[in-house]
Design a protein around this motif. Structure first.
Motif, PDB file in Angstrom:
ATOM      1  N   MET A   1       0.855  -1.198   0.000  1.00 38.66           N
ATOM      2  CA  MET A   1       0.000   0.000   0.000  1.00 38.66           C
ATOM      3  C   MET A   1       0.883   1.237   0.000  1.00 38.66           C
ATOM      4  SD  MET A   1      -3.095   1.045   2.584  1.00 38.66           S
ATOM      5  CE  MET A   1      -2.066   0.908   4.047  1.00 38.66           C
ATOM      6  N   GLY A   2       0.783   2.049  -1.058  1.00 38.54           N
ATOM      7  CA  GLY A   2       1.567   3.268  -1.162  1.00 38.54           C
ATOM      8  C   GLY A   2       0.685   4.488  -1.057  1.00 38.54           C
ATOM      9  N   THR A   3       1.248   5.641  -1.379  1.00 44.61           N
ATOM     10  CA  THR A   3       0.518   6.912  -1.324  1.00 44.61           C
ATOM     11  C   THR A   3       0.441   7.515  -2.710  1.00 44.61           C
ATOM     12  OG1 THR A   3       1.236   7.344   0.945  1.00 44.61           O
ATOM     13  CG2 THR A   3       0.493   9.236  -0.338  1.00 44.61           C
ATOM     14  N   ALA A   4      -0.737   7.979  -3.074  1.00 41.56           N
ATOM     15  CA  ALA A   4      -0.958   8.622  -4.367  1.00 41.56           C
ATOM     16  C   ALA A   4      -1.433  10.047  -4.149  1.00 41.56           C
ATOM     17  CB  ALA A   4      -1.991   7.851  -5.191  1.00 41.56           C
ATOM     18  N   LEU A   5      -0.912  10.972  -4.933  1.00 38.57           N
ATOM     19  CA  LEU A   5      -1.370  12.365  -4.910  1.00 38.57           C
ATOM     20  C   LEU A   5      -2.153  12.636  -6.185  1.00 38.57           C
ATOM     21  CD1 LEU A   5       0.558  15.513  -3.782  1.00 38.57           C
ATOM     22  CD2 LEU A   5      -0.682  15.520  -5.957  1.00 38.57           C
ATOM     23  N   VAL A   6      -3.365  13.131  -6.029  1.00 40.19           N
ATOM     24  CA  VAL A   6      -4.256  13.382  -7.165  1.00 40.19           C
ATOM     25  C   VAL A   6      -4.654  14.846  -7.176  1.00 40.19           C
ATOM     26  CG1 VAL A   6      -6.422  12.747  -8.304  1.00 40.19           C
ATOM     27  CG2 VAL A   6      -5.176  11.031  -6.947  1.00 40.19           C
ATOM     28  N   THR A   7      -4.427  15.537  -8.289  1.00 43.78           N
ATOM     29  CA  THR A   7      -4.872  16.926  -8.412  1.00 43.78           C
ATOM     30  C   THR A   7      -6.259  16.961  -9.050  1.00 43.78           C
ATOM     31  OG1 THR A   7      -3.918  17.340 -10.618  1.00 43.78           O
ATOM     32  CG2 THR A   7      -2.466  17.652  -8.709  1.00 43.78           C
ATOM     33  N   GLY A   8      -7.006  18.003  -8.725  1.00 43.96           N
ATOM     34  CA  GLY A   8      -8.380  18.088  -9.226  1.00 43.96           C
ATOM     35  C   GLY A   8      -9.198  16.914  -8.713  1.00 43.96           C
ATOM     36  N   ALA A   9      -9.034  16.604  -7.418  1.00 46.68           N
ATOM     37  CA  ALA A   9      -9.511  15.332  -6.875  1.00 46.68           C
ATOM     38  C   ALA A   9     -10.942  15.336  -6.365  1.00 46.68           C
ATOM     39  CB  ALA A   9      -8.580  14.898  -5.743  1.00 46.68           C
ATOM     40  N   THR A  10     -11.654  16.440  -6.455  1.00 53.70           N
ATOM     41  CA  THR A  10     -12.989  16.483  -5.852  1.00 53.70           C
ATOM     42  C   THR A  10     -14.125  16.376  -6.864  1.00 53.70           C
ATOM     43  OG1 THR A  10     -12.924  18.915  -5.887  1.00 53.70           O
ATOM     44  CG2 THR A  10     -12.231  17.810  -3.851  1.00 53.70           C
ATOM     45  N   SER A  11     -13.801  16.190  -8.141  1.00 53.07           N
ATOM     46  CA  SER A  11     -14.859  16.046  -9.139  1.00 53.07           C
ATOM     47  C   SER A  11     -14.308  15.323 -10.368  1.00 53.07           C
ATOM     48  CB  SER A  11     -15.410  17.422  -9.561  1.00 53.07           C
ATOM     49  OG  SER A  11     -14.393  18.199 -10.176  1.00 53.07           O
ATOM     50  N   GLY A  12     -15.206  14.861 -11.219  1.00 53.21           N
ATOM     51  CA  GLY A  12     -14.835  14.278 -12.505  1.00 53.21           C
ATOM     52  C   GLY A  12     -13.878  13.105 -12.400  1.00 53.21           C
ATOM     53  N   LEU A  13     -12.943  13.053 -13.338  1.00 56.18           N
ATOM     54  CA  LEU A  13     -11.977  11.957 -13.362  1.00 56.18           C
ATOM     55  C   LEU A  13     -11.115  11.928 -12.109  1.00 56.18           C
ATOM     56  CD1 LEU A  13     -10.675  11.903 -17.071  1.00 56.18           C
ATOM     57  CD2 LEU A  13     -12.276  10.320 -15.976  1.00 56.18           C
ATOM     58  N   GLY A  14     -10.789  13.100 -11.573  1.00 58.59           N
ATOM     59  CA  GLY A  14      -9.961  13.148 -10.375  1.00 58.59           C
ATOM     60  C   GLY A  14     -10.619  12.439  -9.207  1.00 58.59           C
ATOM     61  N   LEU A  15     -11.905  12.652  -9.031  1.00 55.14           N
ATOM     62  CA  LEU A  15     -12.639  11.991  -7.952  1.00 55.14           C
ATOM     63  C   LEU A  15     -12.681  10.486  -8.184  1.00 55.14           C
ATOM     64  CD1 LEU A  15     -14.311  12.221  -5.376  1.00 55.14           C
ATOM     65  CD2 LEU A  15     -16.333  12.650  -6.818  1.00 55.14           C
ATOM     66  N   GLU A  16     -12.883  10.071  -9.436  1.00 56.95           N
ATOM     67  CA  GLU A  16     -12.898   8.647  -9.753  1.00 56.95           C
ATOM     68  C   GLU A  16     -11.525   8.019  -9.525  1.00 56.95           C
ATOM     69  OE1 GLU A  16     -14.303   4.967 -10.680  1.00 56.95           O
ATOM     70  OE2 GLU A  16     -15.505   6.792 -10.387  1.00 56.95           O
ATOM     71  N   PHE A  17     -10.459   8.730  -9.890  1.00 57.04           N
ATOM     72  CA  PHE A  17      -9.112   8.243  -9.597  1.00 57.04           C
ATOM     73  C   PHE A  17      -8.950   8.028  -8.092  1.00 57.04           C
ATOM     74  CE2 PHE A  17      -7.390   9.748 -13.762  1.00 57.04           C
ATOM     75  CZ  PHE A  17      -6.682   8.602 -14.074  1.00 57.04           C
ATOM     76  N   ALA A  18      -9.376   9.005  -7.320  1.00 54.86           N
ATOM     77  CA  ALA A  18      -9.222   8.911  -5.868  1.00 54.86           C
ATOM     78  C   ALA A  18      -9.964   7.701  -5.314  1.00 54.86           C
ATOM     79  CB  ALA A  18      -9.710  10.200  -5.219  1.00 54.86           C
ATOM     80  N   TRP A  19     -11.194   7.491  -5.760  1.00 57.13           N
ATOM     81  CA  TRP A  19     -11.977   6.362  -5.245  1.00 57.13           C
ATOM     82  C   TRP A  19     -11.353   5.027  -5.636  1.00 57.13           C
ATOM     83  CZ3 TRP A  19     -14.925   5.931  -1.361  1.00 57.13           C
ATOM     84  CH2 TRP A  19     -15.743   6.980  -0.942  1.00 57.13           C
ATOM     85  N   GLN A  20     -10.939   4.893  -6.886  1.00 58.32           N
ATOM     86  CA  GLN A  20     -10.361   3.618  -7.304  1.00 58.32           C
ATOM     87  C   GLN A  20      -9.042   3.337  -6.591  1.00 58.32           C
ATOM     88  OE1 GLN A  20     -10.403   2.364 -11.382  1.00 58.32           O
ATOM     89  NE2 GLN A  20     -12.280   3.461 -11.860  1.00 58.32           N
ATOM     90  N   LEU A  21      -8.258   4.368  -6.377  1.00 57.97           N
ATOM     91  CA  LEU A  21      -7.005   4.185  -5.650  1.00 57.97           C
ATOM     92  C   LEU A  21      -7.268   3.845  -4.182  1.00 57.97           C
ATOM     93  CD1 LEU A  21      -5.032   7.115  -7.273  1.00 57.97           C
ATOM     94  CD2 LEU A  21      -4.366   4.692  -7.375  1.00 57.97           C
ATOM     95  N   ALA A  22      -8.280   4.478  -3.596  1.00 60.03           N
ATOM     96  CA  ALA A  22      -8.642   4.173  -2.208  1.00 60.03           C
ATOM     97  C   ALA A  22      -9.119   2.730  -2.092  1.00 60.03           C
ATOM     98  CB  ALA A  22      -9.721   5.132  -1.724  1.00 60.03           C
ATOM     99  N   GLN A  23      -9.911   2.297  -3.048  1.00 58.33           N
ATOM    100  CA  GLN A  23     -10.413   0.924  -3.023  1.00 58.33           C
ATOM    101  C   GLN A  23      -9.287  -0.091  -3.211  1.00 58.33           C
ATOM    102  OE1 GLN A  23     -13.391   1.254  -6.069  1.00 58.33           O
ATOM    103  NE2 GLN A  23     -14.846   2.284  -4.725  1.00 58.33           N
ATOM    104  N   ALA A  24      -8.202   0.345  -3.864  1.00 54.35           N
ATOM    105  CA  ALA A  24      -7.025  -0.516  -4.023  1.00 54.35           C
ATOM    106  C   ALA A  24      -6.078  -0.388  -2.825  1.00 54.35           C
ATOM    107  CB  ALA A  24      -6.294  -0.171  -5.314  1.00 54.35           C
ATOM    108  N   ARG A  25      -6.550   0.309  -1.759  1.00 52.47           N
ATOM    109  CA  ARG A  25      -5.831   0.430  -0.499  1.00 52.47           C
ATOM    110  C   ARG A  25      -4.623   1.353  -0.561  1.00 52.47           C
ATOM    111  NH1 ARG A  25      -8.943  -0.086   3.112  1.00 52.47           N
ATOM    112  NH2 ARG A  25      -7.309  -0.632   4.613  1.00 52.47           N
TER     113      ARG A  25
END
Length: 258
Positions: A1-25
């Motif tokens: 389990m590592g750390t990912a930094l996502v910009t524009g993370a509260t909407s659109g693709l950024g939010l989806e990136f955040a959720w999928q990465l969170a689900q991957a722990r």
């Protein structure tokens, strides 16, 4: 389990990136301009995914605030394994006769911020011998439709240059080049989404899943969906005069003075 930094993370693709990465722990660092929305999204992810979530409020068009993101990426004590440069927006205006201020802001967010963040992340990752950078470009990078196309063309070529420099370092660079995606991106820019057939639209979940799979493979360019990959090939092979002609607005042409 590592750390990912996502910009524009509260909407659109950024939010989806955040959720999928969170689900991957993966633990997360979420970057966006609005503090309240950042806190809401972070708390949801902590509760439902059980991961650690940092929030970093920053307007990436402001150099001093962008530097806060760069400093976090450089921090040797809290390494970031994946950088997702996703922040961006549509302008919904022509360049000639349009307001210059949003054009400058778009250049800062979609070009300068990608460069600065990638420079900070790549340096730290190379020192550790591992890591990945995912830059969100667009199928528009191969067109001549507005300055957005120019920004995304820069992101695509920059990512290729970065991938060449990073070869053999244990660090990878990937450019994600989606087509039309249902995210609210176009509506936010005042662009009529009904001008395109429904069959051309992609699902954000599929686009992000394909992008993250490309990162895992070390793939440099990822264009989700067979249809867009075929369209991408046509655009690359077509003479540039034809690509420019395809971008012309027939209504504008008819309004030209005699």
């Amino acid at each position: 389990m590592g750390t990912a930094l996502v910009t524009g993370a509260t909407s659109g693709l950024g939010l989806e990136f955040a959720w999928q990465l969170a689900q991957a722990r993966h633990n997360l660092i979420l970057v966006a301009r609005t503090s309240e929305r950042l806190r809401e999204v972070a708390e949801e992810m902590r509760q439902f995914a059980g991961v650690q979530v940092e929030v970093l409020r920053a307007d990436l068009s402001q150099r001093d605030e962008l530097e806060l993101v760069a400093e976090r990426l450089r921090d040797p004590n809290k390494p970031v394994g994946l950088l997702v440069n996703n922040a961006g927006f549509g302008l919904g205006q022509p360049f000639v006769g349009g307001d210059l201020a949003p054009e400058e802001q778009a250049l800062d967010v979609m070009v300068r911020a990608v460069m600065v963040a990638s420079h900070a992340a790549a340096g730290a990752m190379v020192r550790r011998g591992r890591g990945a950078i995912l830059n969100v470009s667009s199928i528009a990078a191969h067109t001549a439709v507005g300055t957005y196309a120019a920004h995304k063309a820069w992101v695509l070529r920059f990512t290729e240059v970065l991938a060449v420099e990073l070869a053999g370092s244990g660090v990878t660079a990937t450019a994600l080049c989606p087509g039309l995606v249902h995210t609210g991106f176009h509506a936010a820019a005042g662009i009529d989404e009904t001008q395109w057939k429904e069959s051309l639209w992609l699902d954000a979940e599929r686009v992000v899943s394909d992008g993250l799979a490309a990162v895992r493979r070390g793939q440099v360019i990822c264009t989700p969906s067979l249809g867009y990959r075929c369209g991408n090939a046509v655009l690359r092979l077509a003479p540039r005069w034809l690509v420019r002609r395809m971008a012309e607005d027939p209504e504008r042409s008819r309004r030209q003075p005699e």
